[in-house]
Design a protein around this motif. Structure first.
Motif, short mmCIF file in Angstrom:
data_model
loop_
_atom_site.label_atom_id
_atom_site.label_comp_id
_atom_site.label_asym_id
_atom_site.label_seq_id
_atom_site.Cartn_x
_atom_site.Cartn_y
_atom_site.Cartn_z
N ASN A 35 37.60 -9.22 -30.75
CA ASN A 35 36.44 -8.35 -30.53
C ASN A 35 36.86 -6.90 -30.36
OD1 ASN A 35 34.38 -10.35 -30.64
ND2 ASN A 35 34.95 -11.04 -28.60
N ASN A 75 30.17 -8.17 -41.15
CA ASN A 75 31.04 -9.35 -41.17
C ASN A 75 31.57 -9.75 -39.81
OD1 ASN A 75 31.28 -9.99 -44.11
ND2 ASN A 75 32.07 -7.88 -44.20
N ARG A 78 29.49 -11.40 -36.28
CA ARG A 78 28.89 -12.73 -36.19
C ARG A 78 29.74 -13.61 -35.26
NH1 ARG A 78 28.94 -12.25 -41.83
NH2 ARG A 78 30.37 -14.01 -42.01
N ALA A 79 29.08 -14.16 -34.26
CA ALA A 79 29.79 -14.99 -33.27
C ALA A 79 30.49 -16.16 -33.93
CB ALA A 79 28.81 -15.48 -32.21
N SER A 80 29.85 -16.74 -34.95
CA SER A 80 30.44 -17.91 -35.61
C SER A 80 31.79 -17.58 -36.24
CB SER A 80 29.49 -18.44 -36.69
OG SER A 80 29.21 -17.43 -37.66
N LEU A 81 31.97 -16.35 -36.71
CA LEU A 81 33.26 -15.94 -37.28
C LEU A 81 34.24 -15.55 -36.18
CD1 LEU A 81 35.12 -15.20 -39.64
CD2 LEU A 81 34.03 -12.95 -39.70
N GLU A 83 34.51 -16.46 -33.19
CA GLU A 83 35.00 -17.58 -32.40
C GLU A 83 36.18 -18.28 -33.06
OE1 GLU A 83 31.56 -19.99 -31.92
OE2 GLU A 83 30.68 -18.72 -30.34
N THR A 84 36.36 -18.05 -34.35
CA THR A 84 37.50 -18.65 -35.06
C THR A 84 38.77 -17.82 -34.92
OG1 THR A 84 37.10 -17.55 -37.19
CG2 THR A 84 35.87 -19.59 -36.75
#
Length: 491
Positions: A35, A75, A78-81, A83-84
């Motif tokens: 982040n 890009n 997004r939390a979904s990205l 988090e990876t």
């Protein structure tokens, strides 16, 4: 040769400016490093808008990466990205595209790059250009290396792989001693963040502190966005190796040379709220306008910037000349780089899709237009037409840099020399070509005075890299010379 520089940009009306190379950012010793990296990349977006990438490391999951085309905000929010991408250490890179079109294989050119070595993995992000990359690539391929991208930066990974040194920092020293050109590198291992500048310090790199962690960034403005404290610039020719618990270790693996920082960073590339060499970029650009007004006065009614990069210089010009400053041109801030399919009719609208003239302010006035540079001259012609259509009596161009007559080989996208207006025309010829009432560029000495060199440019030992203006390259562009590029002879 490919680098962080650009092919013609995606937007059909942005082809008359030099394109910055890349932006690099890294952090160690913070929770959710990805982040922090994304925020830093967002602050450095002006240095590259085509693509970006992040690599992080966490003991549980190892190295993780994400590379995407487009803007950071589209890009890496997004939390979904995100988090990876776990971990307390990470690096990121924003860039302009280099080779090929956007597609299934072009993503391979997006940095940071990763390599797995006997002592563990390492990732690397590079800002600048390796001027002997083609020769090194040929040598490596002949010895069995298999390249996955067309980027010159991948050469560093392969050179590191062939080093016999026992740890990653030493292997990086080995690799960087083989390359020529300009580079600021941010790299990471599982536990260490590494920053390196070339011996001349052509490209910028700064060190910051955030909480108990450390930050490396191309510019200070990216420190501000995460609340980091500016510590110092990484010195030309310096390598810093940083760990969360061990602090900063400094090495000087290259021969010490007199620095030649890129002077165009002051003129255009860096954000005006950044600090370069202890100087405010905004204040330097305002002072360029002051020097320009002293060198090239003209009777007029209004000083008007070509937004947005011409604004600080226009403010300085107006203050020194006593001529009122006015925002005679407004930029459409909401026009994206993929606005609409650029049909021929839309292309003919040219800069009018991006810029609009304030007719009430311009009409009947003798207008001084202040811009940062003239490259091909196409945009300048269109702006002149717009100003005259709005009823201006006279149009005078004042340019806040010397004539750009030579291409840059250190990571900046520059047209071929024959396409640079100043390479084939004198100042008077350019004035006639643009069909304006007058055209003046700041002198090279004036530019040097504006960046703090009171005596101007030292002709025997220039204080900056100014090759795009002078044709004097501090590092020979080996690959281009091999192709027949004629370097300016020493006087």
């Amino acid at each position: 040769m490919t680098s962080c520089a650009a092919l013609p940009p995606a937007h059909p009306f942005d082809d008359d400016k030099l394109r910055e190379e890349c932006g690099v950012f890294g952090v160690v010793g913070v929770t959710d490093a990805a982040n922090f990296v994304a925020l830093g990349m967002h602050a450095l977006q002006h240095r590259g808008q085509e693509a970006g990438g992040i690599i992080t490391f966490a003991p549980e999951s190892g190295f993780q990466s994400a590379h995407r085309f487009g803007l950071v905000r589209d890009n890496f929010t997004r939390a979904s990205l995100m988090e990876t991408l776990p971990g307390t250490i990470g690096i990121g890179h924003v860039r302009y595209s280099t080779a090929g079109s956007k597609g299934a294989t072009a993503i391979r050119d997006v940095q940071p790059f990763f390599g797995e070595f006997a002592m563990g993995g390492a990732a690397i992000a590079h800002n600048g250009n390796i001027t002997n990359a083609e020769a090194i690539r040929r040598e490596l391929i002949e010895r069995g290396s298999i390249f996955q991208s067309s980027s010159d930066s991948e050469c560093i990974i392969h050179l590191m792989a062939r080093s016999i040194q026992k740890n990653i920092p030493e292997r990086m020293k080995d690799a960087l001693r083989r390359i020529e050109g300009a580079f600021s590198v941010v790299a990471m291992t599982r536990t260490k963040l590494i920053g390196v500048r070339d011996a001349l310090g052509v490209r910028p790199l700064v060190l910051g502190r955030v909480g108990d962690g450390w930050v490396l960034s191309s510019e200070t403005c990216a420190l501000d966005i995460i609340g980091a404290e500016f510590v110092r610039e990484v010195e030309p020719g310096e390598m810093v190796v940083i760990s969360a618990d061990g602090g900063v270790q400094s090495y000087h693996p290259f021969e010490r040379l007199k620095p030649r920082f890129c002077i165009f960073e002051h003129v255009y590339f860096s954000r005006p709220d950044s600090i370069l060499g202890g100087r405010s970029v905004y204040e330097t650009r305002r002072q360029i306008g002051v020097e320009l007004a002293r060198e090239a006065p003209v009777d007029a009614d209004l000083v008007c910037p070509v937004p947005d990069s011409g604004t600080p210089a226009a403010i300085g010009y107006a203050a020194e000349s006593g001529i009122p400053f006015g925002l005679g041109i407004t930029r459409n801030q909401y026009m994206g780089r993929t606005f609409i399919e650029p049909t021929e009719q839309i292309r003919n609208m040219g800069v009018r899709l991006k810029l609009n003239v304030n007719r009430a302010l311009i009409e009947g006035k003798r207008v001084i237009l202040v811009d940062d540079s003239v490259v091909r001259g196409t945009t300048s012609q269109k702006i002149r037409e717009m100003i005259l259509d709005a009823g201006a009596r006279e149009v005078h161009f004042r340019i806040a840099s010397p004539p750009t007559a030579w291409p840059c080989f250190y990571g900046v996208d520059t047209p071929e020399r024959g396409k640079l207006l100043a390479a084939t025309m004198s100042e008077d010829e350019m004035c006639a070509h643009l069909d304006v009432d007058s055209l003046r560029f700041i002198s090279l000495d004036g530019l040097y005075r504006a960046v703090g060199e009171a005596k101007g440019r030292n002709q025997n030992q220039p204080q900056y890299c100014d090759a795009c203006f002078s044709g004097e390259y501090p590092v020979a562009p080996s690959d281009m010379i091999a192709k027949g590029f004629a370097v300016k002879a020493a006087e």
